[in-house]
Scaffold this motif. Sequence first.
Motif, PDB file in Angstrom:
ATOM      1  N   ASN A  14      14.923 -41.462   6.299  1.00 29.81           N
ATOM      2  CA  ASN A  14      13.691 -40.768   5.933  1.00 29.81           C
ATOM      3  C   ASN A  14      12.488 -41.581   6.423  1.00 29.81           C
ATOM      4  O   ASN A  14      12.623 -42.670   6.989  1.00 29.81           O
ATOM      5  N   HIS A  15      11.322 -41.024   6.177  1.00 32.44           N
ATOM      6  CA  HIS A  15      10.092 -41.614   6.711  1.00 32.44           C
ATOM      7  C   HIS A  15       9.888 -43.033   6.212  1.00 32.44           C
ATOM      8  O   HIS A  15       9.474 -43.920   6.946  1.00 32.44           O
ATOM      9  N   GLN A  16      10.202 -43.248   4.960  1.00 32.52           N
ATOM     10  CA  GLN A  16       9.979 -44.585   4.384  1.00 32.52           C
ATOM     11  C   GLN A  16      10.913 -45.605   5.007  1.00 32.52           C
ATOM     12  O   GLN A  16      10.525 -46.749   5.252  1.00 32.52           O
ATOM     13  N   GLU A  17      12.132 -45.188   5.253  1.00 30.73           N
ATOM     14  CA  GLU A  17      13.094 -46.109   5.866  1.00 30.73           C
ATOM     15  C   GLU A  17      12.668 -46.466   7.287  1.00 30.73           C
ATOM     16  O   GLU A  17      12.776 -47.614   7.715  1.00 30.73           O
TER      17      GLU A  17
ATOM     18  N   ALA B 178       9.611 -46.454   8.427  1.00 29.39           N
ATOM     19  CA  ALA B 178       8.456 -47.352   8.312  1.00 29.39           C
ATOM     20  C   ALA B 178       8.919 -48.762   7.950  1.00 29.39           C
ATOM     21  O   ALA B 178       8.382 -49.754   8.455  1.00 29.39           O
ATOM     22  N   ALA B 179       9.917 -48.851   7.111  1.00 29.01           N
ATOM     23  CA  ALA B 179      10.445 -50.165   6.709  1.00 29.01           C
ATOM     24  C   ALA B 179      11.044 -50.887   7.910  1.00 29.01           C
ATOM     25  O   ALA B 179      10.825 -52.088   8.099  1.00 29.01           O
TER      26      ALA B 179
END
Lengths: 164, 170
Positions: B4-7, B9-10
């Motif tokens: 997902n987007h957060q992953e 970005a991480a």
Amino acid sequence: MNCDKTEKISEMIDGELSPEETEELSQHIENCALCESARNDFLFFREQIKSLAEVSPSSVRQNTEQGLWKRFFKKRLEISFPVPVFALSLVIISVLGLWAWSVSRKDSPGKSVTEKQIQKNNSSDSQNIAETSLARFDGGGRAEIYTVKNQSVDGSAKQPGGVK
Amino acid sequence: MGLNHQEIAAIFNENYTGLCRFLESLLGKTGEAQEIAQDCFLRLCRAGYEEIPTAEIRFWLFRVARNLALDELRKEQTRFKFRDLTAKIFSAKISSPEEKLELSQMQKEIRDLLKFLPEYQRSTLLLREQEEMSYREIALVLNVSEAKVKVDIFRARSSLRDEWQKRQKK
């Protein structure tokens, strides 16, 4: 000049030796000036290399946000359709379109091909309709159906009912 | 299962700075390092995160970074030849932006020493010292055996040491 255990020192400072090997080598280093010097030098270069290229997070962020999107769309354009190919395609399509138009103009000045064909079909069809009338009333009011031979003006057989 | 987007970005936050650092040291200049690092993430987007196991994304990024840096180094060799030829013809000094970058004397010397190493030894040593990768991880990135990684690191360190001592004596 190196001791034959110097290569093991390189592995030791990288944590690639077992605890037993590390212990044994540490004891050797205490008694070997060459290995001690090598260890110190290897650790010195490690610190210097780590200190290289200390990138500032804020400058990285700024450059990245500006750079990434620009490069993303630029790359997508380049991959999907390089500009010179696009321009060349436009030119080719334009030339082909002009050529096709000029050819169609040469064939029928005045009326179009389609209009001429329809006119021709209409004249032959009205001839057909007259010949293929299926019902006639004779004097006593009886309807008689005559099967008429379907002949077109030029003598070729056609379907009854005709067109229109 | 996709990230997902957060992953995503991480992954970016974890690896981008390290990639830039590795590339700057490998190339010996700052100019192209960030561009190449950005290229690596664009390629990751195109390759599809789902295709690469999450645990290996970091190694994949460094592998791509190193390959792109190699391409850049090869192009630079051609440019330098042309630049030298042009300089001779026009008798003008052509300086690159990288030459104007101010570094401490020690950092300059270390960069010079690193340039002295063959590229594969330089890559191996940088991944070990800057990214603190194990021999197994370095072998994954560079697609070589662990034994080769071990030997290359030792030879790189020995070469740096010998060259350093030679320069100190001058």
